[in-house]
Design an enzyme around this catalytic site. Structure first.
Site, mmCIF file in Angstrom:
data_model
loop_
_atom_site.group_PDB
_atom_site.id
_atom_site.type_symbol
_atom_site.label_atom_id
_atom_site.label_comp_id
_atom_site.label_asym_id
_atom_site.label_seq_id
_atom_site.Cartn_x
_atom_site.Cartn_y
_atom_site.Cartn_z
ATOM 1 N N ARG A 121 -6.068 -4.180 3.983
ATOM 2 C CA ARG A 121 -5.037 -4.806 4.811
ATOM 3 C C ARG A 121 -4.715 -3.897 5.996
ATOM 4 N NH1 ARG A 121 -0.013 -5.651 2.499
ATOM 5 N NH2 ARG A 121 0.315 -7.306 3.979
ATOM 6 N N LYS A 186 -1.205 2.021 -7.404
ATOM 7 C CA LYS A 186 -1.900 0.790 -7.000
ATOM 8 C C LYS A 186 -3.191 0.586 -7.794
ATOM 9 C CE LYS A 186 -3.597 -1.571 -2.862
ATOM 10 N NZ LYS A 186 -3.283 -1.844 -1.451
ATOM 11 N N ARG A 318 10.618 3.978 -1.160
ATOM 12 C CA ARG A 318 11.032 5.256 -0.562
ATOM 13 C C ARG A 318 10.151 6.443 -0.958
ATOM 14 N NH1 ARG A 318 17.218 6.252 -0.373
ATOM 15 N NH2 ARG A 318 17.063 5.029 1.497
HETATM 16 C C1 BTN Z 1 -5.653 -3.935 0.518
HETATM 17 O O1 BTN Z 1 -5.675 -3.208 1.517
HETATM 18 O O2 BTN Z 1 -4.825 -3.781 -0.374
HETATM 19 C C2 BTN Z 1 -6.660 -5.073 0.382
HETATM 20 C C3 BTN Z 1 -7.997 -4.581 -0.077
HETATM 21 C C4 BTN Z 1 -9.029 -5.677 -0.290
HETATM 22 C C5 BTN Z 1 -10.371 -5.107 -0.637
HETATM 23 C C6 BTN Z 1 -11.359 -6.161 -0.999
HETATM 24 S S1 BTN Z 1 -12.818 -5.525 -1.763
HETATM 25 C C7 BTN Z 1 -13.581 -7.080 -1.656
HETATM 26 C C8 BTN Z 1 -13.204 -7.655 -0.314
HETATM 27 N N1 BTN Z 1 -14.116 -7.236 0.724
HETATM 28 C C9 BTN Z 1 -13.533 -6.461 1.620
HETATM 29 O O3 BTN Z 1 -14.089 -5.937 2.611
HETATM 30 N N2 BTN Z 1 -12.229 -6.291 1.311
HETATM 31 C C10 BTN Z 1 -11.877 -7.041 0.127
#
Ligand code: BTN
Length: 323
Positions: A121, A186, A318
């Protein structure tokens, strides 16, 4: 085929192979073999022994994803339109969007063992070491206008949580809009990328990155994997199958009824509710107290006694360390 993949396939028997022998077998120079081994070690995080006089050996056995087992575990029939497993790609989301442009059907899935440019993201990179995790993208077509898809990423997070709970994990939480958490760390991330017209239809690449068997290798303390939570390595085929089963069920429901029936499940796992948070945008940061989500899935942020819904931004708690 990519040279690193060719070398990896030759090393999968767990035996020592000399650089000269590998070069001869693959029709490449010893230097090219060395370069490929170095790439497998540094970029794909694979443990390869290099012993002078003996050559190279894969120091761990790698169980690769199996399309047949995944299909079987999903219990899905023809609605799982296609299931492709790539040893390596840049990004499964990018590949899937490319396939969508070339006519791939809704219900097509691409998984990869390694991504060289996994997308996270907000333009971040998603680290994708070889053969340890799940990098999965599912194509879904929606007739609806874009505004009706507002809560989709929250619905997808519910599917991920359901799949993990079906696999026996507990104590999972959700951080708005769609990070899956366990004990403040995470576990999985979701990235939706769309193509279409404003009024629809929309083709959405639903990308999920789930940390499975990282064994602590190169892992940031702010992250966790399934293996750590359950105390034993996890079967990635089974997890992928469960993930697909839950995704198909949740997406069908969302398509019909929107986010409303899924709201109680999301709210029950909200890790930021009633906590001080920062909501970050590229150009500013808002501080306040998270007050849950509204019916569209927007974050409710209380600041100076006023509660406002926000549809975008990145929440950080935080104490969080740069997730
Ligand atoms: C995040 O940043 O939390 C989202 C991450 C999403 C990763 C997945 S892996 C499969 C798919 N292909 C990608 O290039 N990204 C998503």
């Amino acid at each position: 085929m990519n040279t690193a993949i060719q070398v990896l396939q030759a090393l999968r028997d767990g035996q020592f192979h000399s650089g000269t022998g590998l070069g001869r077998e693959l029709g490449i120079s010893r230097a090219a073999v060395w370069k490929a081994v170095h790439k497998l070690q540094s970029e794909w995080a694979l443990q390869i022994d290099a012993v002078s006089g003996r050559g190279y050996r894969l120091a761990e056995s790698i169980g690769l994803l199996d399309a047949g087992r995944i299909r079987q575990a999903s219990g899905l029939g023809p609605q799982l339109a296609a299931l492709e497993i790539l040893l390596a790609t840049d990004s499964t989301n990018r590949r899937l969007l490319q396939a969508a442009a070339a006519g791939a059907s809704s219900g097509t899935v691409i998984l990869a063992e390694h991504q060289s440019a996994g997308r996270g993201r907000r333009g971040r990179r998603w680290e994708s070491p070889f053969g340890r995790n799940l990098y999965l993208s599912l194509l879904w077509e929606f007739e609806a206008a874009a505004s009706r898809l507002a809560g989709l990423s929250l619905a997808v997070a519910i599917a991920v949580v359901r799949a993990l709970e079906a696999a026996g994990l507990s104590g999972l939480g959700l951080k708005w809009p769609n990070d899956v958490w366990w004990q403040e760390r995470k576990l999985a991330g979701i990235l939706l990328e769309m193509r279409g017209e404003v009024s629809g239809p929309w083709q959405v690449a639903i990308g999920i990155g789930l940390n499975v068997n990282m064994c602590g290798i190169g892992m940031d303390p702010a992250w966790v994997d399934v293996q750590t939570i359950q105390g034993a390595p996890a079967d990635r085929d089974l997890l992928a199958g469960r993930l697909l089963a839950e995704l198909f069920a949740v997406l069908a429901r969302f398509q019909h009824d929107g986010l409303t029936p899924l709201l109680p499940e999301w709210r029950a796992r909200d890790v930021s509710r009633n906590r001080p948070v920062a909501l970050q945008f590229p150009d500013r940061t808002l501080h306040g107290v998270a007050r849950g989500i509204n019916g569209d899935g927007a974050l409710l942020l209380e600041s100076d006694g006023i509660v406002k819904p926000w549809h975008a931004g990145e929440v950080s708690l935080r104490h969080e360390r740069g997730i």
